[in-house]
Design an enzyme around this catalytic site. Structure first.
Site, mmCIF file in Angstrom:
data_model
loop_
_atom_site.group_PDB
_atom_site.id
_atom_site.type_symbol
_atom_site.label_atom_id
_atom_site.label_comp_id
_atom_site.label_asym_id
_atom_site.label_seq_id
_atom_site.Cartn_x
_atom_site.Cartn_y
_atom_site.Cartn_z
ATOM 1 N N ILE A 72 0.828 -1.220 0.000
ATOM 2 C CA ILE A 72 0.000 0.000 0.000
ATOM 3 C C ILE A 72 0.859 1.267 0.000
ATOM 4 C CG2 ILE A 72 -2.111 1.059 0.908
ATOM 5 C CD1 ILE A 72 -2.584 -1.820 0.345
ATOM 6 N N CYS A 129 -6.235 -5.691 5.085
ATOM 7 C CA CYS A 129 -5.099 -5.196 5.880
ATOM 8 C C CYS A 129 -5.037 -5.940 7.216
ATOM 9 C CB CYS A 129 -5.238 -3.709 6.206
ATOM 10 S SG CYS A 129 -6.359 -2.753 5.230
ATOM 11 N N LYS A 165 -14.448 -4.366 0.405
ATOM 12 C CA LYS A 165 -13.733 -5.258 -0.517
ATOM 13 C C LYS A 165 -13.300 -6.506 0.242
ATOM 14 C CE LYS A 165 -10.088 -5.250 -4.031
ATOM 15 N NZ LYS A 165 -9.078 -4.403 -4.729
ATOM 16 N N GLY A 265 -8.270 -5.245 -13.048
ATOM 17 C CA GLY A 265 -7.082 -5.073 -12.225
ATOM 18 C C GLY A 265 -5.798 -5.388 -12.959
#
Length: 305
Positions: A72, A129, A165, A265
């Site tokens: 990230i 995460c 998500k 993606g």
């Protein structure tokens, strides 16, 4: 054929969006196509503070896909608001922000920062995460934490739609989907990457500095389709499908199993015009398979009797 659609209150000119982390902030891809020809873009993951990401190497090619462990990397939400967002055609192109945080409270705070930004159409929440306060397990692997994060974001997001998500690295993704719905999510996007790794037998080392990364690309499409199909039949909120989409036919498959929109993606890495091409070709594909309309085609899968 008219392929416009309402997705959780977002007015999309077509159901083709780009996935977070594969399209930068959109500005990098303007030379390859008209951003406004897309249904929307999801910008790369944003955190409260800038992040440098993981050490190199961060990417490894695999058969029919790739592994990534970017970590990230991003300039922080304030930089996005002040320098990136003003350059995007957000008045005519829905711009979705993707949120990264290390605990539910931080997710809520990040949502609050973006709540008043007119140029942000919706918030996509990355629950893959690690939850620092709960020993590092990913939020997306704990239904209770998914609900908690959804509630925290919803509380501070104003009138912006919240899209959770989901991670496929779970035993039953429908349990996680219901947890997000219970927390007030307006929609879901799935799947995030599958956990994987690659090694170098000559050097006897991992091919990623982080050792483990996220698998994406055509290799994951069957898993993604299965997850979308199961989730659509488990919740009442709309689902955005992603995972291995590189052609308009791939996109149509996700729509057929019930996704109301899709994200492109890894296909953007294969060819930077992939999303633009799919957006252009989808109406022709739907006409070829004799769909009466986009709405008629979505979720029209005929199951064996």
């Amino acid at each position: 054929m008219d392929v416009s659609i309402d997705f959780a209150g977002l007015k999309l000119k077509n159901p083709i969006l780009t996935a977070s982390g594969t399209f930068g902030f959109g500005l990098e891809f303007q030379r390859y196509g008209d951003l406004e020809s897309l249904g929307g873009i999801v910008v790369k993951g944003l955190s409260l503070k800038p992040r440098e990401g993981n050490p190199m190497p961060r990417i490894a090619e695999t058969p029919c896909g790739m592994l990534n462990a970017i970590g990230i990397q991003n300039p922080g939400v304030e930089e996005f608001i002040n320098k990136k967002l003003p350059k995007l055609p957000w008045k005519t192109l829905p711009v979705l922000a993707n949120l990264y945080a290390t605990d539910a409270e931080e997710f809520g705070e990040l949502a609050g920062v973006l709540a008043g930004e007119e140029g942000v159409a919706a918030l996509e929440v990355n629950v893959s995460c690690p939850n620092v306060k709960e020993g590092g397990i990913a939020f997306g692997q704990d239904p209770k934490q998914i609900t908690k994060v959804a509630e925290a974001v919803k509380k501070n997001a104003g009138n912006k739609p919240i899209i959770i998500k989901l991670s496929p690295n779970v035993t039953d993704i429908t349990v996680c989907a219901k947890a997000a719905e219970d927390g007030g999510a307006d929609a879901l996007s799935l799947i995030n990457t599958l956990s994987g790794m690659a090694v170098d037998i000559e050097r006897r080392t991992p091919r990623l500095a982080n050792v483990i990364g996220g698998l994406s690309g055509p290799a994951v499409k069957p898993v993604a389709l299965r997850c979308v199909y199961q989730t659509v039949n488990a919740v009442k909120i709309p689902v955005m499908g992603l995972g291995g989409i590189t052609t308009a036919e791939d996109a149509a498959e996700f729509l057929l199993v019930g996704a109301k929109a899709v994200q492109i993606g890894t296909g953007n890495f294969l060819s930077p015009d992939t999303a633009f091409r799919i957006a252009e070709e989808l109406p022709k594909v739907l006409e070829r398979v004799k769909a009466e309309s986009l709405d008629e085609f979505i979720g029209s899968l005929k199951l064996p009797k």
